[in-house]
Design a protein around this motif. Sequence first.
Motif, short mmCIF file in Angstrom:
data_model
loop_
_atom_site.label_atom_id
_atom_site.label_comp_id
_atom_site.label_asym_id
_atom_site.label_seq_id
_atom_site.Cartn_x
_atom_site.Cartn_y
_atom_site.Cartn_z
N GLY A 302 0.82 -1.20 0.00
CA GLY A 302 0.00 0.00 0.00
C GLY A 302 0.85 1.25 0.00
O GLY A 302 2.04 1.20 -0.34
N GLU A 320 -3.42 -1.99 0.90
CA GLU A 320 -3.86 -2.89 -0.15
C GLU A 320 -3.80 -4.34 0.30
O GLU A 320 -4.59 -5.17 -0.13
CB GLU A 320 -3.02 -2.67 -1.42
CG GLU A 320 -3.20 -1.29 -2.02
CD GLU A 320 -2.53 -1.14 -3.36
OE1 GLU A 320 -2.36 -2.15 -4.06
OE2 GLU A 320 -2.16 0.00 -3.71
N HIS A 353 -7.71 -2.47 -8.49
CA HIS A 353 -7.33 -1.15 -8.02
C HIS A 353 -8.53 -0.38 -7.47
O HIS A 353 -8.75 0.79 -7.79
CB HIS A 353 -6.61 -0.36 -9.13
CG HIS A 353 -5.34 -1.02 -9.58
ND1 HIS A 353 -5.29 -1.91 -10.63
CD2 HIS A 353 -4.07 -0.93 -9.10
CE1 HIS A 353 -4.04 -2.34 -10.79
NE2 HIS A 353 -3.29 -1.77 -9.88
#
Length: 421
Positions: A302, A320, A353
């Motif tokens: 991330g 992430e 994403h």
Amino acid sequence: MPSSSKKRYALVGTGNRGVTMWGKDLVERWGNEVELVAVCDLNAMRAKRALEYIGARVPVYTDFDELLRVEKPDLVIVCTRDSAHDDLIVKAMEAGANVISEKPMTTTVDKIKRILDAEARTGKRLDVSFNYRFAPTAAKIKELINSGVIGDVTSVDFHWYLDTSHGADYFRRWHAFVENSGSLFVHKATHHFDLLNWYLDSDPETVSAFADLKHYGRKGPFRGERCRGCRYKDECDYYLDISATPLLESLYEDPSTVDGYVRDACVFREDIDIPDTMVSSIRYRNGVNVSYSLNTYMPIEGHHIAFNGHKGRIEMRQYEKQKWTTPPADEIVVMKNFGDVERIWVPHSSGGHYGGDDRLRNMLLRSGPNDELRQRAGSRAGALSVLCGIAALESSRTGQQVSIADIWGEDGGLNLLEARP
């Protein structure tokens, strides 16, 4: 939609990204807008395996010139090694096709100039797939900056973390060599430099950087040729069994007998020449200073970004992937120097994403979406992000501050560094 009104597109490069993002997904979900007419790859076996996965029955080409001559596509989508992008983009435009290129647009100054010249000569359009611009959090941050809530931005703190899965993968593949990828300052950081250019609505001017190979390559404790059959597999934390991922096994294992390219090369190969630990300082034309870093062997995936302005600060930590549970939304914190703190939660959207992939494809392939935030990125955006990466790599090698204008030079024909679109 009648077939005659669809964009006829050819996919060039049948690796994982090409066959998913621009192959199977487009055929199944954007079939009203585009029609796949051919795929092209130097490795015919890989291309045939890709078509099986995509679920399309179209011709396979190993000769791109022949594909252009026979199929005459309206659109070419380029998903090959970065260093080959310029040849394919230029040929496609000269054959009358528009182009979508995976990032980075290319890898060297000369190749950038070739692409810009071809676009000007042919009148065709190049789009660069900067999908991070389309992530919901990125769009919200852009809106906040544009609103003036923190006044003029004066500096940015931007730090990106790649974990021991994603980060290591670059050192298994062709990306591990500057000749192919321009280094991660170009291949990966092109996303990040483009975000900065877009957020700040300005161009990078000078770059200073440090970068080293500290973890992978010759720094590793042991090495082999590849993971499959490696005698260290039981003790190596980076052992990868691609047979556990059927798509990777199909696209790369048998096809490696054709071209010798394996998907599980050792991350500790001694000839790896890209850095894995990178920091840089960037000065922008509008006076904004940026502190940036990229690390490739972290326990988290991330990034952290913060914008400092005369009236306050906008900050976000986006996770992430990590080993603990986080909410299904990202928090953007707006802090005013003499006012309240505002916490904004941006929900995740479906698709890659956080929804950025789908929004990008809608913008490029479907008529109608407005572009109020100027998220669509063309060749100029692609060029500037690559130039920033080239400057960072050069600075890390020479120990000197590098000017974007100096590496661009004055003989490029098109004056990239003057007018913004």
